[in-house]
Structure formats: structure tokens, C-alpha cells
Scaffold this motif. Sequence first.
Motif, mmCIF file in Angstrom:
data_model
loop_
_atom_site.group_PDB
_atom_site.id
_atom_site.type_symbol
_atom_site.label_atom_id
_atom_site.label_comp_id
_atom_site.label_asym_id
_atom_site.label_seq_id
_atom_site.Cartn_x
_atom_site.Cartn_y
_atom_site.Cartn_z
ATOM 1 N N LYS A 66 0.848 -1.188 0.000
ATOM 2 C CA LYS A 66 0.000 0.000 0.000
ATOM 3 C C LYS A 66 0.884 1.238 0.000
ATOM 4 N N GLU A 97 2.034 4.998 1.123
ATOM 5 C CA GLU A 97 2.084 5.588 2.460
ATOM 6 C C GLU A 97 0.786 6.317 2.798
ATOM 7 N N SER A 98 0.167 6.988 1.810
ATOM 8 C CA SER A 98 -1.067 7.726 2.077
ATOM 9 C C SER A 98 -2.197 6.776 2.485
ATOM 10 N N ALA A 99 -2.262 5.581 1.913
ATOM 11 C CA ALA A 99 -3.303 4.625 2.283
ATOM 12 C C ALA A 99 -3.058 4.069 3.684
ATOM 13 N N ARG A 100 -1.796 3.910 4.049
ATOM 14 C CA ARG A 100 -1.482 3.420 5.389
ATOM 15 C C ARG A 100 -1.868 4.445 6.450
ATOM 16 N N ASN A 101 -1.794 5.723 6.103
ATOM 17 C CA ASN A 101 -2.136 6.784 7.055
ATOM 18 C C ASN A 101 -3.632 7.040 7.128
#
Length: 126
Positions: A89, A91-95
Motif C-alpha cells: 500500500k 504511504e497515504s493509504a497506510r495513514n
Amino acid sequence: MTLKYNRKRIRLEVNDLTRGLVGKYVDTYEFPDGRIQVRAKGVPLPCSIFDPHQQRVTHAAIIENKHLSAVLAYIKEEQEQAAPPPKVKPESARNGYKKTGRRPPGRPSKMEAYYERRRAERAAES
């Protein structure tokens, strides 16, 4: 000597040119036909590519090799039972970022400012 590029491990052949490249940066070129070439200071280096995601035992390999068919069948069963690799994923989806579909208006162009002044002048004349 090895390096990683796009989830593939690239093994450089050891020679006089590659011995001096330990710890140095090299350029990696990926061509539209799928070839990958490693260059140091513009000189192409001899290399071989290993992709661990393509190392699967197929049914054809089991049938072709009569001596190892039982072992290959066992390996294929183990590979099928193994969990698939995790999806990567960004980084934006993890956040927890979610797209809204809207875009910020941004800075108006000079032409937009010109048209706005013209509209204001016409409204003042009327």
C-alpha cells in the motif's frame, strides 16, 4: 555483487570493472520490451536477473521430469498452501487518507483575472 531494482535482484558478473563499483551508484535502464540494463559511467555491465516472484513450479515441469515428479508435486502443494505475498500500500493509504474527488481551485491564471476585470467593467457600464 548484487543490487535490487523493482523487486528483482540483479547479479553483476565479477570482473575488473565491477570490482571498483562496490558501494557506488550505478544507473539502471528498463526498456519497453522488458530488458533491464545496468550501466556505470555509461558502460553497460554484464548481469543476470533473478525475480523471486516468478519462481513457481508448474504442472508441465512435474510431467516433464519423471525422476523428480514426486518432489516437484510436493513443492507445488507447499507453494499453493503458502499465503500470497502481502499487497503493498502507498504511504497515504497506510495513514488513512481517502480521496474526496475534489481538487483545490489553485491560483487563477492571468486570463481569468483579465476576464474578471472585463466583466466588472461591463457591469459598471450597465
